[in-house]
Design a protein around this motif. Sequence first.
Motif, PDB file in Angstrom:
ATOM      1  N   SER A  92       0.830  -1.210   0.000  1.00 26.60           N
ATOM      2  CA  SER A  92       0.000   0.000   0.000  1.00 26.60           C
ATOM      3  C   SER A  92       0.868   1.266   0.000  1.00 26.60           C
ATOM      4  O   SER A  92       0.367   2.365   0.269  1.00 26.60           O
ATOM      5  CB  SER A  92      -0.912   0.002   1.234  1.00 26.60           C
ATOM      6  OG  SER A  92      -0.122  -0.004   2.412  1.00 26.60           O
ATOM      7  N   TYR A  93       2.141   1.095  -0.281  1.00 27.18           N
ATOM      8  CA  TYR A  93       3.103   2.220  -0.249  1.00 27.18           C
ATOM      9  C   TYR A  93       2.668   3.288  -1.263  1.00 27.18           C
ATOM     10  O   TYR A  93       2.477   2.997  -2.453  1.00 27.18           O
ATOM     11  CB  TYR A  93       4.474   1.652  -0.596  1.00 27.18           C
ATOM     12  CG  TYR A  93       5.619   2.628  -0.547  1.00 27.18           C
ATOM     13  CD1 TYR A  93       5.885   3.383   0.588  1.00 27.18           C
ATOM     14  CD2 TYR A  93       6.461   2.776  -1.657  1.00 27.18           C
ATOM     15  CE1 TYR A  93       6.963   4.261   0.623  1.00 27.18           C
ATOM     16  CE2 TYR A  93       7.543   3.643  -1.623  1.00 27.18           C
ATOM     17  CZ  TYR A  93       7.784   4.376  -0.485  1.00 27.18           C
ATOM     18  OH  TYR A  93       8.846   5.243  -0.448  1.00 27.18           O
ATOM     19  N   SER A 279      -7.275 -13.792  -0.943  1.00 25.31           N
ATOM     20  CA  SER A 279      -6.048 -13.058  -1.286  1.00 25.31           C
ATOM     21  C   SER A 279      -6.284 -11.567  -1.529  1.00 25.31           C
ATOM     22  O   SER A 279      -5.328 -10.822  -1.693  1.00 25.31           O
ATOM     23  CB  SER A 279      -5.403 -13.682  -2.522  1.00 25.31           C
ATOM     24  OG  SER A 279      -6.319 -13.752  -3.585  1.00 25.31           O
ATOM     25  N   SER A 280      -7.550 -11.122  -1.548  1.00 27.16           N
ATOM     26  CA  SER A 280      -7.821  -9.730  -1.944  1.00 27.16           C
ATOM     27  C   SER A 280      -7.942  -8.789  -0.750  1.00 27.16           C
ATOM     28  O   SER A 280      -8.524  -9.152   0.278  1.00 27.16           O
ATOM     29  CB  SER A 280      -9.129  -9.669  -2.741  1.00 27.16           C
ATOM     30  OG  SER A 280      -9.012 -10.427  -3.920  1.00 27.16           O
ATOM     31  N   ARG A 281      -7.422  -7.603  -0.913  1.00 22.80           N
ATOM     32  CA  ARG A 281      -7.610  -6.561   0.106  1.00 22.80           C
ATOM     33  C   ARG A 281      -7.722  -5.201  -0.585  1.00 22.80           C
ATOM     34  O   ARG A 281      -6.914  -4.870  -1.462  1.00 22.80           O
ATOM     35  CB  ARG A 281      -6.438  -6.566   1.096  1.00 22.80           C
ATOM     36  CG  ARG A 281      -6.626  -5.516   2.197  1.00 22.80           C
ATOM     37  CD  ARG A 281      -5.700  -5.720   3.382  1.00 22.80           C
ATOM     38  NE  ARG A 281      -5.860  -4.616   4.326  1.00 22.80           N
ATOM     39  CZ  ARG A 281      -5.155  -4.448   5.432  1.00 22.80           C
ATOM     40  NH1 ARG A 281      -4.233  -5.344   5.760  1.00 22.80           N
ATOM     41  NH2 ARG A 281      -5.350  -3.408   6.218  1.00 22.80           N
ATOM     42  N   LEU A 282      -8.725  -4.439  -0.150  1.00 21.93           N
ATOM     43  CA  LEU A 282      -8.929  -3.094  -0.694  1.00 21.93           C
ATOM     44  C   LEU A 282      -7.730  -2.213  -0.337  1.00 21.93           C
ATOM     45  O   LEU A 282      -7.260  -2.236   0.803  1.00 21.93           O
ATOM     46  CB  LEU A 282     -10.209  -2.499  -0.099  1.00 21.93           C
ATOM     47  CG  LEU A 282     -10.667  -1.176  -0.672  1.00 21.93           C
ATOM     48  CD1 LEU A 282     -11.166  -1.339  -2.107  1.00 21.93           C
ATOM     49  CD2 LEU A 282     -11.770  -0.576   0.202  1.00 21.93           C
ATOM     50  N   ILE A 283      -7.250  -1.446  -1.304  1.00 18.57           N
ATOM     51  CA  ILE A 283      -6.063  -0.614  -1.058  1.00 18.57           C
ATOM     52  C   ILE A 283      -6.401   0.880  -1.113  1.00 18.57           C
ATOM     53  O   ILE A 283      -5.931   1.665  -0.309  1.00 18.57           O
ATOM     54  CB  ILE A 283      -4.966  -0.922  -2.123  1.00 18.57           C
ATOM     55  CG1 ILE A 283      -4.533  -2.393  -2.048  1.00 18.57           C
ATOM     56  CG2 ILE A 283      -3.765   0.021  -1.996  1.00 18.57           C
ATOM     57  CD1 ILE A 283      -3.706  -2.774  -0.832  1.00 18.57           C
ATOM     58  N   ARG A 284      -7.214   1.276  -2.071  1.00 19.46           N
ATOM     59  CA  ARG A 284      -7.545   2.705  -2.201  1.00 19.46           C
ATOM     60  C   ARG A 284      -8.969   2.832  -2.752  1.00 19.46           C
ATOM     61  O   ARG A 284      -9.352   2.058  -3.628  1.00 19.46           O
ATOM     62  CB  ARG A 284      -6.534   3.379  -3.145  1.00 19.46           C
ATOM     63  CG  ARG A 284      -6.701   4.869  -3.293  1.00 19.46           C
ATOM     64  CD  ARG A 284      -5.590   5.485  -4.143  1.00 19.46           C
ATOM     65  NE  ARG A 284      -4.335   5.629  -3.434  1.00 19.46           N
ATOM     66  CZ  ARG A 284      -3.220   6.179  -3.960  1.00 19.46           C
ATOM     67  NH1 ARG A 284      -3.230   6.615  -5.207  1.00 19.46           N
ATOM     68  NH2 ARG A 284      -2.114   6.276  -3.252  1.00 19.46           N
ATOM     69  N   GLY A 285      -9.745   3.803  -2.239  1.00 20.23           N
ATOM     70  CA  GLY A 285     -11.116   4.004  -2.723  1.00 20.23           C
ATOM     71  C   GLY A 285     -12.100   3.076  -2.020  1.00 20.23           C
ATOM     72  O   GLY A 285     -11.756   2.436  -1.018  1.00 20.23           O
TER      73      GLY A 285
END
Length: 297
Positions: A92-93, A279-285
């Motif tokens: 998430s950098y 395996s999925s993760r929300l990163i932005r929005g």
Amino acid sequence: MFQYTKNGNFLTENQRKFYEDNGFLVIPKLVDNHLLENCRSKFAEVCNKGPSSMDMMVMKELSLKHQNFKGEYLVNKIQNLMNDEVFFACGSYKPLVDVVESIIGPSITCCQSMLINKPPGAEPKSSQHAMHQDYYYFPFGPVNSIVTVWAAIDSSNVENGCLFVLPGTHKNNLLPHKNGKGTKNVGYYEIVNYNKVNLCHLIMEQGDTVFLHPLLAHGSGANLTKNFRKAISCFYIDSNSYLIDFKGTQQEDLEKVMFKAYNKQHSHLKNYLDSWRLSSRLIRGSPGVYQQCLSQL
Ligand SMILES: O=C(O)CCC(=O)C(=O)O
């Protein structure tokens, strides 16, 4: 004029044009070395003590399994990293996600993440990753809403198994693949026929990061050195992507093979699509169609 990137401020005109024409873009020194060193330490910890989150999967280099190797001398990949905060800090950098946004837009989910290790001593056939298109593995679309990101933890070069790409091949459709059984590693599929003339090796230093279109033909060589070759690789999709049923497509076989392998570590999985929920993760929005579809499986 632009088909594979979005308007925004994070890429220069030249960088954008390079990605559009070639299907990949290397940005030198994009990821902070400190974050990458934290990932290296965490990887060693996982190899020695086991997964650091419920969903994490640990894979071994089969050609070394019967030779008494242990820890990071044996593990060649850990995946589903995003629920470990050390790996999440890398995935998430901000500078990295800004570039992702310039390619797929502002609603961003990391759908898969892995730390790939090439331990010394592995059989070359097993340590290499044959030419493939990442989209072969992805049951979602549209294809231009996906990008692969690969950041070097160790310097990578021809001797230790750097990435190689065939520039411009992202303009093809999905090409026929066959199961790379010779590699021993389950789930390695390779393009049946391709022309190597323009093959380009990506020589990279720690922190250098490459963005790859999912249809770009690429792979990596064997590690022929006495040292490790490590990288972190994350796949990002627009959170409004839709799911695709592989039934009746050339990926039906892959679906079975991958599900069988995943199911050994996560027996509650219902099918291959279900594994993307892990395996999925929300990163932005905000969450989008992708999250809705997964929750309805
Ligand atoms: O060897 C690597 O690090 C990358 C392999 C690769 O191309 C992939 O995981 O899609």
